[in-house]
Design an enzyme around this catalytic site. Structure first.
Site, short mmCIF file in Angstrom:
data_model
loop_
_atom_site.label_atom_id
_atom_site.label_comp_id
_atom_site.label_asym_id
_atom_site.label_seq_id
_atom_site.Cartn_x
_atom_site.Cartn_y
_atom_site.Cartn_z
N ASP A 3 0.91 -0.91 -0.05
CA ASP A 3 0.21 0.04 -0.01
C ASP A 3 1.02 1.42 -0.13
OD1 ASP A 3 -1.66 1.87 0.46
OD2 ASP A 3 -2.15 1.63 2.75
N ASN A 32 -0.98 4.52 -0.34
CA ASN A 32 -1.29 5.28 0.13
C ASN A 32 -2.30 5.71 1.55
OD1 ASN A 32 -3.75 4.02 -0.26
ND2 ASN A 32 -4.21 5.40 -2.06
N ASP A 38 -4.22 3.93 2.94
CA ASP A 38 -5.59 3.27 3.03
C ASP A 38 -5.79 2.12 3.33
OD1 ASP A 38 -4.98 2.13 1.01
OD2 ASP A 38 -6.60 3.17 -0.54
N ASP A 70 -2.34 -1.34 -3.93
CA ASP A 70 -2.02 -0.61 -4.66
C ASP A 70 -1.28 -0.55 -6.41
OD1 ASP A 70 -0.56 1.51 -4.23
OD2 ASP A 70 -1.84 2.25 -2.83
N ASP A 78 -9.66 -16.41 -15.81
CA ASP A 78 -10.74 -17.13 -14.84
C ASP A 78 -11.77 -17.21 -15.50
OD1 ASP A 78 -10.84 -15.87 -12.41
OD2 ASP A 78 -13.18 -15.25 -13.08
N GLU A 109 -7.54 -21.16 -16.14
CA GLU A 109 -8.41 -21.18 -14.92
C GLU A 109 -9.03 -22.15 -14.86
OE1 GLU A 109 -9.66 -20.61 -9.85
OE2 GLU A 109 -10.12 -19.01 -11.79
#
Ligand code: GLC
Ligand code: CA
Length: 520
Positions: A33, A35, A37, A41, A213, A268
């Site tokens: 991370d 930032n 939060d 990211d 996926d 997958e």
């Protein structure tokens, strides 16, 4: 290009990159991370690319970072061609690709073709009436004569129908996962074309491949028959295996092969029989690679593993298809946890994963020996209950573990005071250094990267095999038990899980849970 025309031990350039690569899976929410939060990211991925280089992997696979309401944490996409603001911007993505390529790392992105989010403008339009331009973009059916669901299919993670009634249309729509994830109607050529365009969007931005996926779900029997009564308590997901899908995959393969640079697809295919999975390679005209999950569900047992390997070797060799190996991912308990939380065993598992014939997929954090986070009931957020394996990656020993907060979106995995990247990089005896030694040794051996697999005799509880290419050979010995074992094998210890005796002649003895790679 097939294996057959490339002599074993040929220069790496003669083989597509994905046959010798080791791929590192990043679940962006949990990786790093920038930032504060508490949610990982794209900036976090960029900030840690040098960790991947240090480790010695060749490619990264990013789980979804697309615009999404996050009902399934990004596997519910509301814009296939946009970055969710939570993760950053398209500029951040472009920078990530550039910076990865500068480091000789390939970039593989997730692609979620079976279903979109119910917030996708396509679905919003589709559900608005029975005769709008996108009316046939999803799988709509009239109620059964009694007003009930159109068939007996069950959605994932529940005992609930895979159908939700929509008042406006007076019809049911199909969703093999959450009601927030309506299945796209791939029988409609307009859907196929639109989804192919989403691939082009990312290919044009330079991505090297896609992890597709639940790709085996995109083709459906147009009559939507009931699932067999004796299996009807299962979700429909592992039961859908249709010729329609193979036709669609040939189209996707043509698209990818139309680009330069060996763009790769890995499916997958959530079918739990290796023979069925093998069919998704087609005749070198469907997917380049496919995940084969039965080994992931296999206990830590030498005999059971030998069987799984033999099965994969048999089914895939027969059709000249290249295997893949996975022990952990964002959907299953981490193997460190599944195998009992014994680090020596996680080390032996690393040797297994990185020495089999095929392309290994690592899940971020396994190189730190991470176990699943213990997630108290009031912090469970995943509709499939898969939170534990998604605990955030600890980068250092500070209280914030290298994140902008002490309290990220999920609890930390256990023991992050020592199981963090900085502490492990500083300790040559750590499991992270073992992964590194394996990954770097792998790169300089043709036998290791591409040689044949042959099982060798070994005492019960030990798996022994050799990998052989022209002029090169490696012997791998893995003690699956917590007892010492004597094995008649010769060679120099190139890598050992204990780090003892590396560079020395193998003396015929394995410690409990020890694994070694021997070179001639
Ligand atoms: C795949 C993903 C999983 C997701 C599901 C629905 O199995 O790996 O995380 O929930 O598909 O998209
Ligand atoms: Ca963040």
């Amino acid at each position: 290009m097939t294996d057959a025309v490339v002599p074993a031990g040929a220069p790496a350039a003669a083989r597509p990159w994905w046959k010798s690569a080791v791929v590192y899976q990043i679940y962006p929410r949990s990786f790093a991370d920038t930032n504060g939060d508490g949610i990982g990211d794209l900036g976090g991925v960029r900030a840690h690319l040098d960790h991947l280089v240090w480790l010695g992997v060749d490619a990264l696979w990013l789980s979804p970072f697309y615009r999404s309401p996050m009902a399934d944490f990004g596997y519910d996409v509301s814009d296939y061609c946009a970055v969710d603001p939570l993760f950053g911007t398209l500029d951040d993505f472009d920078a990530l690709v550039r910076e990865a390529h500068d480091r000789d790392l390939k970039v593989v992105v997730d692609w979620v073709p079976n279903h979109s989010s119910d917030q996708h403008p396509w679905f919003v339009e589709s559900r608005s009436s029975r005769d709008n331009p996108k009316a046939e973009w999803y799988v709509w059916r009239d109620p059964a004569p009694d007003g009930g669901v159109p068939n007996n299919w069950i959605r994932s993670w529940s005992d609930q129908p895979a159908w939700t009634f929509d008042e406006t249309r007076g019809q049911y729509y199909l969703h093999c996962f959450l009601p927030e994830q309506p299945d796209l109607n791939w029988a409609n050529p307009a859907v196929e074309a639109a989804m192919q365009d989403t691939l082009r969007f990312w290919l044009d931005r330079g991505v090297d491949g896609f992890r597709m996926d639940v790709i085996h779900l995109i083709g459906k029997d147009p009559t939507l028959p009931d699932d067999p009564e004796d299996l009807a308590a299962l979700s429909h997901v592992p039961l859908n295996d249709r010729p329609e899908t193979h036709e669609l995959l040939r189209g996707l393969r043509r698209l990818l092969d139309g680009y330069d640079g060996d763009r790769m697809s890995v499916g997958e295919v959530y079918l739990l029989d290796t023979a069925d999975v093998a069919t998704y390679y087609g005749d070198h005209d469907e997917l380049h690679l496919n995940f084969n999950f039965p080994p992931l569900f296999t206990a830590w047992d030498a005999t059971k593993w030998a069987k799984q390997i033999a099965r994969a070797e048999h089914e895939l060799n027969e059709i000249d298809a290249w295997p893949t190996w996975v022990l952990s991912n964002h959907d299953n308990r981490r193997h460190a946890t599944r195998y009992g939380g014994v680090e020596a065993r996680s080390r032996a598992a690393a040797v297994l994963l990185l020495t089999l014939r095929g392309t290994p997929f690592l899940y971020a954090g396994e190189e730190l020996g991470l176990e699943d986070a213990v997630v108290p009931a009031d912090r469970v957020v995943d509709p499939g209950g898969r939170d534990g394996c998604r605990g955030p990656i600890p980068w250092d020993a500070t209280p914030e573990r290298g994140w902008g907060t002490v309290d990220p979106w999920l609890p930390w995995p256990p023991d992050t005071g020592t199981r963090n990247a900085a502490s492990q990089l500083a300790d040559p005896g750590s499991i992270a250094h073992l992964y590194r030694r394996l990954l770097h040794a792998r790169r300089s051996s043709a036998a290791w990267q591409s040689g044949s697999y042959e099982r060798l005799d070994a005492p019960e509880g030990v798996l022994a095999f050799q990998r052989v290419a022209a002029g090169d050979r490696r012997v791998v010995l893995i003690n699956f038990t917590d007892r010492p074992a004597d094995v008649a094998a010769t060679g120099t210890i190139e890598v050992s899980t204990t780090r003892e005796h590396e560079g020395e002649t193998f003396a015929g003895h394995l410690e409990p849970d020890e694994a070694v790679v021997l070179r001639p």
